[in-house]
Design a protein around this motif. Structure first.
Motif, short mmCIF file in Angstrom:
data_model
loop_
_atom_site.label_atom_id
_atom_site.label_comp_id
_atom_site.label_asym_id
_atom_site.label_seq_id
_atom_site.Cartn_x
_atom_site.Cartn_y
_atom_site.Cartn_z
N TRP A 162 0.83 -1.39 0.06
CA TRP A 162 0.00 -0.12 0.01
C TRP A 162 0.97 1.41 0.01
CZ3 TRP A 162 -3.71 2.75 -1.69
CH2 TRP A 162 -3.94 3.91 -1.09
N GLU A 163 1.92 1.23 0.80
CA GLU A 163 2.68 2.43 0.89
C GLU A 163 3.55 2.82 -0.38
OE1 GLU A 163 3.26 4.54 3.36
OE2 GLU A 163 1.66 3.73 4.55
N ILE A 164 3.86 1.80 -0.95
CA ILE A 164 4.49 2.01 -2.38
C ILE A 164 3.43 2.43 -3.45
CG2 ILE A 164 5.35 0.83 -4.32
CD1 ILE A 164 6.75 -1.05 -2.26
N LEU A 165 2.25 1.79 -3.40
CA LEU A 165 1.13 2.11 -4.20
C LEU A 165 0.60 3.76 -4.14
CD1 LEU A 165 -1.04 1.58 -6.66
CD2 LEU A 165 -2.52 0.70 -4.75
N GLU A 166 0.58 4.10 -2.77
CA GLU A 166 -0.02 5.27 -2.16
C GLU A 166 1.07 6.39 -2.81
OE1 GLU A 166 -0.91 7.35 2.03
OE2 GLU A 166 0.75 5.93 2.17
N ASN A 167 2.26 6.17 -2.95
CA ASN A 167 3.24 6.93 -3.43
C ASN A 167 3.43 7.09 -4.90
OD1 ASN A 167 4.48 8.56 -0.94
ND2 ASN A 167 4.23 6.56 -0.29
N SER A 168 2.47 6.29 -5.70
CA SER A 168 2.73 6.27 -7.14
C SER A 168 1.99 7.58 -7.78
CB SER A 168 2.20 4.93 -7.75
OG SER A 168 0.89 4.80 -7.45
N PRO A 169 2.22 7.92 -8.96
CA PRO A 169 1.53 9.15 -9.53
C PRO A 169 -0.01 9.01 -9.39
CG PRO A 169 3.32 8.63 -10.73
CD PRO A 169 3.51 7.41 -9.67
N ILE A 170 -0.62 7.65 -9.80
CA ILE A 170 -1.96 7.71 -9.77
C ILE A 170 -2.42 7.61 -8.76
CG2 ILE A 170 -1.85 5.03 -9.65
CD1 ILE A 170 -4.02 4.85 -11.64
N ILE A 171 -2.04 7.21 -7.41
CA ILE A 171 -2.87 7.46 -6.20
C ILE A 171 -2.47 9.02 -5.88
CG2 ILE A 171 -2.79 6.72 -3.81
CD1 ILE A 171 -4.08 4.94 -5.76
N ILE A 172 -1.46 9.40 -5.83
CA ILE A 172 -1.08 10.87 -5.65
C ILE A 172 -1.95 11.68 -6.29
CG2 ILE A 172 0.80 12.87 -5.74
CD1 ILE A 172 2.74 10.80 -5.19
N ASP A 173 -2.32 11.57 -7.39
CA ASP A 173 -3.28 12.27 -8.00
C ASP A 173 -4.68 12.24 -7.69
OD1 ASP A 173 -1.11 13.45 -9.72
OD2 ASP A 173 -1.44 12.36 -11.63
N ARG A 174 -4.75 10.82 -7.37
CA ARG A 174 -6.16 10.60 -6.85
C ARG A 174 -6.62 11.29 -5.54
NH1 ARG A 174 -11.35 9.27 -8.49
NH2 ARG A 174 -12.39 8.03 -6.78
N TYR A 175 -5.60 11.56 -4.81
CA TYR A 175 -5.52 12.21 -3.30
C TYR A 175 -6.08 13.68 -3.64
CZ TYR A 175 -4.33 8.83 0.23
OH TYR A 175 -4.31 7.64 0.98
N ARG A 176 -5.03 14.31 -4.58
CA ARG A 176 -5.46 15.58 -5.13
C ARG A 176 -6.76 15.88 -5.37
NH1 ARG A 176 0.14 16.63 -8.30
NH2 ARG A 176 1.68 16.62 -6.53
N THR A 177 -7.49 15.07 -6.28
CA THR A 177 -8.61 15.34 -7.09
C THR A 177 -9.72 14.88 -6.20
OG1 THR A 177 -8.53 13.31 -8.27
CG2 THR A 177 -7.68 15.38 -9.14
N ALA A 178 -9.95 13.89 -5.28
CA ALA A 178 -10.94 13.36 -4.64
C ALA A 178 -10.70 13.48 -3.14
CB ALA A 178 -10.97 11.89 -5.00
#
Length: 197
Positions: free
Chosen positions: A105-121
Motif C-alpha cells: 500500500w505504501e508503495i502504491l500510495e506514493n505512485s503518481p496515480i494515487i497521489i493524483d487521486r488524493y489531490r482530486t478526490a
C-alpha cells in the motif's frame, strides 16, 4: 510432557527468523521508495517527531502525523485478517503478511496515480506523497498496532479503533474510514465539509 529447552530454542530461532523477514520486508519497501524517487526526509531539512498540521507541507513527511492512528488501525485490521487466513501460523508469520500488505500500500500510495487521486478526490489538495521516513514509520506504526491487537482483548482493540476514528474525524475531519470512502467513492458533501475546516 511438552516444551523444554529444545522447544524453546526452536521457538526462539523461529521468532528471530520471522523478525528478520519482517525487517527485510521493511527494508525492501524503503529501497523501492528510494528507487521511485521519493525524498528521504521532509524537504524542510529536519525531522520532527510529530507534524501537527494537516494541509501543511510537513504533513506525511515526518515520523508521525494525524494519519498515524489510521496506520495503527491498519495493524488491528491486518491482525484480524491474518488470523482468519492463517489460523495455525505464528504471530511472526502473520506479521510478515501484514508488512507485505502495508508495504505494498505504501508503495502504491506514493505512485503518481494515487497521489493524483488524493489531490482530486480527497481533502489532500497539495499532497505530493510521503517522505521515505514517513512511509517507513507508517509501516512501523502498523506493526505496533498489529502486535497490540495480537496481545490485547478484542473489545479493547475495537474501542481504541473507534476512539481513533472519532477523534481524528472530529479534530481534522479525516480518518481511515473517510480516507477510503473519498478514494473509492468521492462525495461532494464530504469534500465540502472537510474543506470547511
Amino acid at each position: 510432557m511438552t516444551g523444554g529447552p529444545i522447544a524453546t530454542t526452536v521457538d526462539t530461532r523461529a521468532a528471530r527468523l520471522w523478525l528478520g523477514l519482517a525487517a527485510g520486508l521493511l527494508a525492501a519497501q524503503i529501497v523501492i521508495l528510494f528507487a521511485m524517487g521519493r525524498i528521504p526526509i521532509c524537504e524542510c531539512g529536519y525531522v520532527k517527531l510529530f507534524e501537527p498540521g494537516v494541509n501543511t507541507a510537513g504533513n506525511s513527511q515526518h515520523i508521525g502525523d494525524w494519519y498515524t492512528p489510521s496506520h495503527i488501525i491498519h495493524g488491528f485490521l491486518f491482525y484480524g485478517l491474518a488470523t482468519l487466513m492463517m489460523r495455525r501460523a505464528t504471530v511472526g508469520a502473520k506479521l510478515s503478511l501484514a508488512i507485505i500488505i502495508e508495504g505494498a500500500w505504501e508503495i502504491l500510495e506514493n505512485s503518481p496515480i494515487i497521489i493524483d487521486r488524493y489531490r482530486t478526490a480527497t481533502m489532500a489538495i497539495g499532497y505530493t506523497g510521503d517522505s521515505v521516513l514517513n512511509s517507513a514509520m507508517d509501516t512501523v506504526f502498523m506493526a505496533l498496532g498489529f502486535l497490540f491487537a495480537a496481545r490485547a482483548p478484542v473489545w479493547l482493540t475495537i474501542v481504541i479503533a473507534v476512539f481513533f476514528e472519532l477523534f481524528t474525524g472530529w479534530l481534522i475531519r479525516d480518518n481511515l474510514t473517510l480516507n477510503v470512502l473519498m478514494l473509492v467513492w468521492p462525495l461532494d458533501i464530504v469534500r465540502e465539509w472537510q474543506a470547511a475546516l
